[in-house]
Design a protein around this motif. Structure first.
Motif, PDB file in Angstrom:
ATOM      1  N   ALA A   1      77.283  28.552 -86.731  1.00 26.52           N
ATOM      2  CA  ALA A   1      78.027  27.518 -88.372  1.00 26.52           C
ATOM      3  C   ALA A   1      77.308  28.087 -88.930  1.00 26.52           C
ATOM      4  CB  ALA A   1      76.878  25.744 -87.849  1.00 26.52           C
ATOM      5  N   LYS A   2      76.313  29.095 -89.032  1.00 26.43           N
ATOM      6  CA  LYS A   2      75.565  29.395 -89.894  1.00 26.43           C
ATOM      7  C   LYS A   2      75.885  30.383 -90.959  1.00 26.43           C
ATOM      8  CE  LYS A   2      71.367  27.556 -88.449  1.00 26.43           C
ATOM      9  NZ  LYS A   2      69.038  28.009 -87.668  1.00 26.43           N
ATOM     10  N   THR A   3      77.071  31.018 -91.242  1.00 28.73           N
ATOM     11  CA  THR A   3      77.445  32.321 -92.019  1.00 28.73           C
ATOM     12  C   THR A   3      77.673  31.500 -93.680  1.00 28.73           C
ATOM     13  OG1 THR A   3      79.608  31.224 -91.990  1.00 28.73           O
ATOM     14  CG2 THR A   3      78.651  32.609 -89.973  1.00 28.73           C
ATOM     15  N   SER A   4      77.737  32.214 -94.914  1.00 25.87           N
ATOM     16  CA  SER A   4      77.324  30.895 -96.236  1.00 25.87           C
ATOM     17  C   SER A   4      78.652  32.173 -96.742  1.00 25.87           C
ATOM     18  CB  SER A   4      76.433  31.466 -96.291  1.00 25.87           C
ATOM     19  OG  SER A   4      75.605  32.687 -96.649  1.00 25.87           O
ATOM     20  N   VAL A   5      79.104  31.798 -98.242  1.00 26.96           N
ATOM     21  CA  VAL A   5      79.397  32.666 -98.370  1.00 26.96           C
ATOM     22  C   VAL A   5      78.744  33.367-100.203  1.00 26.96           C
ATOM     23  CG1 VAL A   5      81.325  32.463-100.702  1.00 26.96           C
ATOM     24  CG2 VAL A   5      81.392  31.113 -98.866  1.00 26.96           C
ATOM     25  N   GLY A   6      79.125  34.782-100.179  1.00 25.17           N
ATOM     26  CA  GLY A   6      78.074  35.734-100.960  1.00 25.17           C
ATOM     27  C   GLY A   6      78.368  35.083-102.714  1.00 25.17           C
ATOM     28  N   GLY A   7      77.865  36.223-102.950  1.00 25.98           N
ATOM     29  CA  GLY A   7      78.362  35.733-104.998  1.00 25.98           C
ATOM     30  C   GLY A   7      78.089  34.570-105.776  1.00 25.98           C
ATOM     31  N   ARG A   8      77.742  35.078-106.966  1.00 26.49           N
ATOM     32  CA  ARG A   8      77.559  33.591-108.062  1.00 26.49           C
ATOM     33  C   ARG A   8      78.283  33.304-107.819  1.00 26.49           C
ATOM     34  NH1 ARG A   8      76.320  36.361-112.914  1.00 26.49           N
ATOM     35  NH2 ARG A   8      74.230  36.286-112.834  1.00 26.49           N
ATOM     36  N   LYS A   9      78.008  32.082-107.718  1.00 27.89           N
ATOM     37  CA  LYS A   9      78.888  30.715-108.089  1.00 27.89           C
ATOM     38  C   LYS A   9      78.964  29.832-109.044  1.00 27.89           C
ATOM     39  CE  LYS A   9      78.657  31.146-103.188  1.00 27.89           C
ATOM     40  NZ  LYS A   9      77.441  31.725-103.179  1.00 27.89           N
ATOM     41  N   TRP A  10      80.147  29.451-109.582  1.00 26.72           N
ATOM     42  CA  TRP A  10      80.488  28.118-110.583  1.00 26.72           C
ATOM     43  C   TRP A  10      80.642  27.030-110.008  1.00 26.72           C
ATOM     44  CZ3 TRP A  10      84.876  27.174-109.392  1.00 26.72           C
ATOM     45  CH2 TRP A  10      86.685  27.929-108.990  1.00 26.72           C
ATOM     46  N   ALA A  11      80.784  25.830-110.119  1.00 30.62           N
ATOM     47  CA  ALA A  11      81.375  24.504-109.868  1.00 30.62           C
ATOM     48  C   ALA A  11      82.059  23.694-110.815  1.00 30.62           C
ATOM     49  CB  ALA A  11      79.809  23.976-108.145  1.00 30.62           C
ATOM     50  N   ALA A  12      83.041  23.036-110.469  1.00 30.18           N
ATOM     51  CA  ALA A  12      84.207  22.308-110.517  1.00 30.18           C
ATOM     52  C   ALA A  12      84.335  20.957-109.498  1.00 30.18           C
ATOM     53  CB  ALA A  12      85.163  22.734-112.033  1.00 30.18           C
ATOM     54  N   ARG A  13      84.979  19.873-110.094  1.00 31.43           N
ATOM     55  CA  ARG A  13      84.932  18.469-109.841  1.00 31.43           C
ATOM     56  C   ARG A  13      86.118  18.377-110.538  1.00 31.43           C
ATOM     57  NH1 ARG A  13      81.103  14.470-109.077  1.00 31.43           N
ATOM     58  NH2 ARG A  13      80.592  16.779-107.914  1.00 31.43           N
ATOM     59  N   ARG A  14      87.648  19.029-109.559  1.00 36.41           N
ATOM     60  CA  ARG A  14      88.686  18.559-109.847  1.00 36.41           C
ATOM     61  C   ARG A  14      88.848  16.560-109.938  1.00 36.41           C
ATOM     62  NH1 ARG A  14      91.673  22.106-106.824  1.00 36.41           N
ATOM     63  NH2 ARG A  14      92.588  20.198-105.347  1.00 36.41           N
ATOM     64  N   LEU A  15      89.896  15.932-110.955  1.00 40.63           N
ATOM     65  CA  LEU A  15      90.110  15.024-111.569  1.00 40.63           C
ATOM     66  C   LEU A  15      91.497  14.449-111.257  1.00 40.63           C
ATOM     67  CD1 LEU A  15      87.729  13.244-114.051  1.00 40.63           C
ATOM     68  CD2 LEU A  15      87.554  13.578-111.337  1.00 40.63           C
ATOM     69  N   ASP A  16      91.970  13.738-110.373  1.00 40.10           N
ATOM     70  CA  ASP A  16      93.171  13.755-110.555  1.00 40.10           C
ATOM     71  C   ASP A  16      93.894  12.249-111.703  1.00 40.10           C
ATOM     72  OD1 ASP A  16      93.150  10.632-110.450  1.00 40.10           O
ATOM     73  OD2 ASP A  16      93.152  10.604-108.175  1.00 40.10           O
TER      74      ASP A  16
END
Length: 445
Positions: A354-369
């Motif tokens: 379970a200790k794998t991770s996702v590489g790369g510089r990331k953005w983050a957003a929250r999608r709304l309905d």
């Protein structure tokens, strides 16, 4: 508004040793190999929420900024490192001039988060950024755990105020941080004077059982307190016989008595009895405050009781069973050299389990309905989808080593109320469940 959150006090000691030894030994080896100056991107995130929790709360961002600003290797620190032979001479020389000159982006304090959310992104040379790992994680893990517990308790309490009273159940410094995080999560006041002094949090408190026991009679104790603090004070009424104490309290203070506090017994049952007695005695406006090992479940159970406020200690400062958020700080991208504008190579741990991770510089957003309710936490690398451009979560906190993200503590508190209100209604359920919205990952192939 807290001036302490806007300007770092001049007497704050160095935070440079709030770290693990291997941060410095990695630095020494990286300086030796020549890789220490490679532009690097680290991200702090959690792979999962504590079991049964529906959302997390970002707490401690302001304290992280203070810690970064005061991360300095002053002469006593350098002497300790040399004496203990932690690192070699060239590394000590490099540390003597250490200043973080990179950038930090993060979820603003009070925002909610979910598994995989890049809560903090630190960019700079590997040497500068790796040293901040432990102090950042120690602050975020502790404060976010307390803020999340406070948020759950605030939901359970509804419009009734919550008072933080946990200082005697925690390390003295952790207690101050807990008061701050609790305020972000929805508590209105604290018994901790250091928290009031440092962060401008309203403080409360009147007397303990010892004050009653000190006097020859309960009446003497109540009289002394009312004469000193006024009729609007709060009298502790469960030292001896509760019914007799309430009667005496009203006789001493009159119907203008501010409040009575019950600190033991079946609080639900006793609150009803005391309310009836107060009303019968003409003290209809006297409030009832309950304390005694409360948590969010106990608070929720008293929703229909005639209780006006809650005082919470042990459960709050221990994260209501989850004193950490299990956040990690991982290198997710690196450059070939020191150029921050150069191309980056995504890197990530790929071990089994379970200790794998996702590489790369990331953005983050929250999608709304369509109704403005959150339906997904979306993180990714590459271009941000146009439909998410107005819902980005990461904000600049440090630019070129200069702190830009300080704000009044009340701003974080207000933000949390707003962010929590955008979540689906099931987020406020105290029953165990999965994160209230899923996390979607968009990684270009």
């Amino acid at each position: 508004m807290s001036t302490a959150d806007l300007e770092l006090p001049v007497d704050v000691p160095s935070t440079a040793l709030f770290t693990d030894r291997y941060e410095l030994t990695m630095l020494q080896a990286a300086l030796r190999s020549g890789a220490a100056h490679r532009h690097s991107v680290f991200e702090a995130f959690t792979r999962r929420l504590p079991e049964g929790r529906r959302y997390g709360v970002v707490g401690g961002t302001g304290r992280v900024l203070d810690a970064v600003q005061s991360f300095r290797f002053d002469p006593p620190v350098l002497e300790f490192l040399e004496r203990e032979r932690v690192v070699d001479g060239p590394t000590l020389e490099w540390l003597a001039g250490y200043r973080f000159t990179g950038d930090i982006w993060g979820y603003p304090e009070g925002e909610v988060y979910f598994p995989g959310s890049p809560i903090l992104r630190v960019e700079g040379s590997f040497a500068e950024a790796v040293l901040l790992e432990t102090v950042i994680l120690s602050i975020l893990n502790h404060d976010s755990a307390i803020a999340a517990a406070a948020s759950r308790m605030a939901v359970a309490a509804g419009d009734r105020p919550l008072m933080e009273m946990g200082a005697r159940r925690a390390h003295e410094l952790a207690a101050v941080a807990a008061s701050r995080a609790a305020y972000v999560g929805g508590f209105r006041s604290s018994s901790n004077l250091a928290a009031g002094f440092r962060y401008g949090i309203p403080t409360i408190g009147t007397s303990a059982h010892a004050f009653t026991l000190l006097h020859d009679t309960e009446r003497d104790a109540f009289t002394a307190q009312v004469e000193s603090l006024g009729r609007d004070t709060t009298l502790l009424v469960d030292t001896y016989d509760l019914t007799e104490a309430v009667r005496t309290a009203v006789e001493v203070a009159g119907p203008e008595l501010g409040a009575v506090r019950i600190d033991s017994g079946d609080l639900l049952l006793l609150a009803h009895r005391v309310r009836q007695q107060l009303d019968d005695l003409g003290a209809k406006n006297t409030r009832i405050i309950v304390t005694s090992d409360l948590d969010e479940y106990a608070i929720a159970s008293m929703a229909a009781a005639p209780v006006d406020a809650y005082g919470v200690g042990t459960s709050l400062v221990t994260g209501s069973g989850y004193p950490t958020c299990s956040m990690v700080y991982k290198l997710v991208a690196r450059g070939a050299d020191a150029d921050p504008a150069g191309p980056l190579t995504a890197v990530a741990k790929k071990s089994m389990g379970a200790k794998t991770s996702v590489g790369g510089r990331k953005w983050a957003a929250r999608r709304l309905d369509a109704d403005g309710v959150a339906e997904a936490e979306v993180i990714g690398t590459g271009a941000l989808p146009a439909d998410l451009a107005d819902h980005q979560l990461l904000v600049p906190l440090v630019r070129g080593g200069q702190i830009t993200g300080r704000e009044p503590l009340d701003a974080a508190r207000t933000r949390h109320i707003t962010a929590r209100a955008t979540l689906p209604l099931s987020a406020t359920q105290l029953s165990r469940g999965e994160p209230v919205i899923p996390t979607e990952t968009h990684i270009p192939r």
